[in-house]
Design an enzyme around this catalytic site. Structure first.
Site, PDB file in Angstrom:
ATOM      1  N   LYS A  13      -6.603 -36.215 -36.441  1.00 33.68           N
ATOM      2  CA  LYS A  13      -7.417 -35.234 -35.699  1.00 33.68           C
ATOM      3  C   LYS A  13      -7.286 -33.839 -36.295  1.00 33.68           C
ATOM      4  O   LYS A  13      -8.276 -33.143 -36.459  1.00 33.68           O
ATOM      5  CB  LYS A  13      -6.974 -35.136 -34.223  1.00 33.68           C
ATOM      6  CG  LYS A  13      -7.112 -36.374 -33.418  1.00 33.68           C
ATOM      7  CD  LYS A  13      -6.781 -36.101 -31.950  1.00 33.68           C
ATOM      8  CE  LYS A  13      -5.383 -35.551 -31.689  1.00 33.68           C
ATOM      9  NZ  LYS A  13      -4.289 -36.473 -32.011  1.00 33.68           N
ATOM     10  N   ARG A  88      -5.004 -33.663 -22.690  1.00 24.93           N
ATOM     11  CA  ARG A  88      -4.165 -34.828 -22.926  1.00 24.93           C
ATOM     12  C   ARG A  88      -3.831 -35.557 -21.634  1.00 24.93           C
ATOM     13  O   ARG A  88      -3.123 -36.571 -21.677  1.00 24.93           O
ATOM     14  CB  ARG A  88      -2.855 -34.370 -23.569  1.00 24.93           C
ATOM     15  CG  ARG A  88      -2.775 -34.622 -25.072  1.00 24.93           C
ATOM     16  CD  ARG A  88      -1.485 -34.007 -25.507  1.00 24.93           C
ATOM     17  NE  ARG A  88      -0.880 -34.523 -26.691  1.00 24.93           N
ATOM     18  CZ  ARG A  88      -1.000 -33.944 -27.881  1.00 24.93           C
ATOM     19  NH1 ARG A  88      -1.786 -32.919 -28.060  1.00 24.93           N
ATOM     20  NH2 ARG A  88      -0.316 -34.422 -28.901  1.00 24.93           N
ATOM     21  N   ARG A 122       4.208 -37.948 -43.041  1.00 25.96           N
ATOM     22  CA  ARG A 122       3.551 -36.639 -42.935  1.00 25.96           C
ATOM     23  C   ARG A 122       4.505 -35.504 -43.314  1.00 25.96           C
ATOM     24  O   ARG A 122       5.663 -35.502 -42.948  1.00 25.96           O
ATOM     25  CB  ARG A 122       3.060 -36.426 -41.497  1.00 25.96           C
ATOM     26  CG  ARG A 122       2.415 -35.079 -41.295  1.00 25.96           C
ATOM     27  CD  ARG A 122       1.448 -35.081 -40.171  1.00 25.96           C
ATOM     28  NE  ARG A 122       2.079 -35.051 -38.859  1.00 25.96           N
ATOM     29  CZ  ARG A 122       1.386 -34.960 -37.723  1.00 25.96           C
ATOM     30  NH1 ARG A 122       0.078 -34.931 -37.746  1.00 25.96           N
ATOM     31  NH2 ARG A 122       2.009 -34.943 -36.576  1.00 25.96           N
ATOM     32  N   ARG A 155       8.145 -32.525 -39.417  1.00 26.44           N
ATOM     33  CA  ARG A 155       8.214 -31.998 -38.046  1.00 26.44           C
ATOM     34  C   ARG A 155       9.250 -32.775 -37.249  1.00 26.44           C
ATOM     35  O   ARG A 155       9.366 -33.986 -37.378  1.00 26.44           O
ATOM     36  CB  ARG A 155       6.837 -32.164 -37.379  1.00 26.44           C
ATOM     37  CG  ARG A 155       5.891 -31.046 -37.683  1.00 26.44           C
ATOM     38  CD  ARG A 155       4.487 -31.326 -37.233  1.00 26.44           C
ATOM     39  NE  ARG A 155       4.343 -31.917 -35.917  1.00 26.44           N
ATOM     40  CZ  ARG A 155       3.162 -32.188 -35.345  1.00 26.44           C
ATOM     41  NH1 ARG A 155       2.052 -31.909 -35.994  1.00 26.44           N
ATOM     42  NH2 ARG A 155       3.102 -32.718 -34.163  1.00 26.44           N
ATOM     43  N   ARG A 166       5.930 -40.597 -28.437  1.00 27.52           N
ATOM     44  CA  ARG A 166       4.602 -39.962 -28.389  1.00 27.52           C
ATOM     45  C   ARG A 166       3.505 -41.010 -28.214  1.00 27.52           C
ATOM     46  O   ARG A 166       2.520 -40.784 -27.526  1.00 27.52           O
ATOM     47  CB  ARG A 166       4.371 -39.135 -29.662  1.00 27.52           C
ATOM     48  CG  ARG A 166       5.176 -37.845 -29.649  1.00 27.52           C
ATOM     49  CD  ARG A 166       5.329 -37.273 -31.023  1.00 27.52           C
ATOM     50  NE  ARG A 166       4.106 -36.695 -31.532  1.00 27.52           N
ATOM     51  CZ  ARG A 166       3.856 -36.513 -32.834  1.00 27.52           C
ATOM     52  NH1 ARG A 166       4.738 -36.887 -33.733  1.00 27.52           N
ATOM     53  NH2 ARG A 166       2.732 -35.965 -33.215  1.00 27.52           N
TER      54      ARG A 166
HETATM   55  P1  AMP Z   1       0.220 -32.198 -31.531  1.00 30.99           P
HETATM   56  O1  AMP Z   1       0.389 -31.303 -32.705  1.00 30.99           O
HETATM   57  O2  AMP Z   1      -1.176 -32.135 -30.948  1.00 30.99           O
HETATM   58  O3  AMP Z   1       0.656 -33.611 -31.804  1.00 30.99           O
HETATM   59  O4  AMP Z   1       1.166 -31.619 -30.365  1.00 30.99           O
HETATM   60  C1  AMP Z   1       2.555 -31.516 -30.560  1.00 30.99           C
HETATM   61  C2  AMP Z   1       3.259 -31.455 -29.206  1.00 30.99           C
HETATM   62  O5  AMP Z   1       2.816 -30.280 -28.483  1.00 30.99           O
HETATM   63  C3  AMP Z   1       2.987 -32.622 -28.270  1.00 30.99           C
HETATM   64  O6  AMP Z   1       3.792 -33.752 -28.544  1.00 30.99           O
HETATM   65  C4  AMP Z   1       3.314 -31.964 -26.922  1.00 30.99           C
HETATM   66  O7  AMP Z   1       4.714 -31.836 -26.738  1.00 30.99           O
HETATM   67  C5  AMP Z   1       2.737 -30.568 -27.091  1.00 30.99           C
HETATM   68  N1  AMP Z   1       1.311 -30.518 -26.701  1.00 30.99           N
HETATM   69  C6  AMP Z   1       0.235 -30.276 -27.499  1.00 30.99           C
HETATM   70  N2  AMP Z   1      -0.898 -30.298 -26.819  1.00 30.99           N
HETATM   71  C7  AMP Z   1      -0.567 -30.575 -25.522  1.00 30.99           C
HETATM   72  C8  AMP Z   1      -1.310 -30.758 -24.327  1.00 30.99           C
HETATM   73  N3  AMP Z   1      -2.650 -30.670 -24.326  1.00 30.99           N
HETATM   74  N4  AMP Z   1      -0.620 -31.010 -23.193  1.00 30.99           N
HETATM   75  C9  AMP Z   1       0.723 -31.100 -23.183  1.00 30.99           C
HETATM   76  N5  AMP Z   1       1.485 -30.970 -24.288  1.00 30.99           N
HETATM   77  C10 AMP Z   1       0.852 -30.710 -25.455  1.00 30.99           C
END
Ligand code: AMP
Length: 211
Positions: A13, A88, A122, A155, A166
């Site tokens: 994404k 989410r 990654r 990360r 996740r």
């Molecule tokens: P991502 O880079 O989108 O995978 O987000 C990394 C982390 O940020 C996730 O595993 C959550 O801990 C937090 N996070 C990102 N977006 C959200 C969201 N919309 N709601 C809750 N936590 C989020």
């Protein structure tokens, strides 16, 4: 164009939202990037969310919703945007629908096995956030960002325990959004198991001919 990119972690994404944002001149708004920036800068928000993120759990809805509300009120988001990683949860989607009208939700389809393979390969640039993969999109020099020469790192939430958590969190809390947006007739499917270029062609086809 007001778009949501929906799919499990590792579906690509972020990469595709970046390409799409540049091609269609709309901002890519990634809640994950905003949280990571806050953690890096050790702001009040960053200190609150750091341990949640490392575990791969979700940041509380109220905090995330307020953050996105503020971000969508900014000037650059008035002509459209791509939401990457938001909403989410169902409460986040309901809150969003109370102040924004979405044109389409692009759903990125990929198996859990492919996600695990991708996320464990990654590498992310510590300086500019660019994303690489040691198998499919390697940097020219190992460990160094092609764009800004920043250091590439793994990360904290791309480690195997966190990846598995996740995926579970996605299944339980985010996958119900597919049905939610299907009922609104907004879902468009993207095959995320193919190359970035091929997935991008599917994105282009939808944005140019179906919306
Ligand atoms: P991502 O880079 O989108 O995978 O987000 C990394 C982390 O940020 C996730 O595993 C959550 O801990 C937090 N996070 C990102 N977006 C959200 C969201 N919309 N709601 C809750 N936590 C989020």
């Amino acid at each position: 164009m007001r778009l949501i990119f929906l799919g499990p972690p590792g579906a690509g994404k972020g990469t595709l939202a970046g390409l799409t944002g540049r091609r269609y001149a709309i901002p890519q708004i990634s809640t994950g990037d905003i949280f990571r920036e806050a953690v890096k800068k050790e702001t009040e928000l960053g200190l609150k969310v750091k341990s949640i993120m490392v575990r791969g759990d979700l940041v509380p809805d109220d905090l995330t919703i307020n953050l996105i509300k503020e971000r969508l009120a900014c000037e650059d988001a008035q002509k459209g945007y791509i939401l990457d990683g938001f909403p989410r949860t169902i409460p986040q989607a309901e809150a969003l629908s109370s102040f924004q009208q979405i044109d389409a939700v692009l759903q990125f389809n990929i198996s859990d096995e492919a996600v695990i393979r991708r996320l464990s390969g990654r590498r992310t640039c510590r300086a500019c956030g660019a994303i690489y993969n040691i198998d499919s999109i390697p940097p020219k020099a190992a460990g160094i960002c092609d764009r800004c020469s920043g250091e590439l790192y793994i990360r904290g939430d791309d480690r195997i325990d966190s990846i598995k958590n996740r995926l579970e969190v996605y299944e339980q809390q985010t996958a119900p959004l597919i049905r939610y947006y299907q009922d609104k007739g907004l879902i468009r499917d993207i095959d995320a198991s193919i190359s970035v270029e091929e997935s991008m062609q599917q994105v282009d086809r939808i944005l140019q001919y179906e919306l």
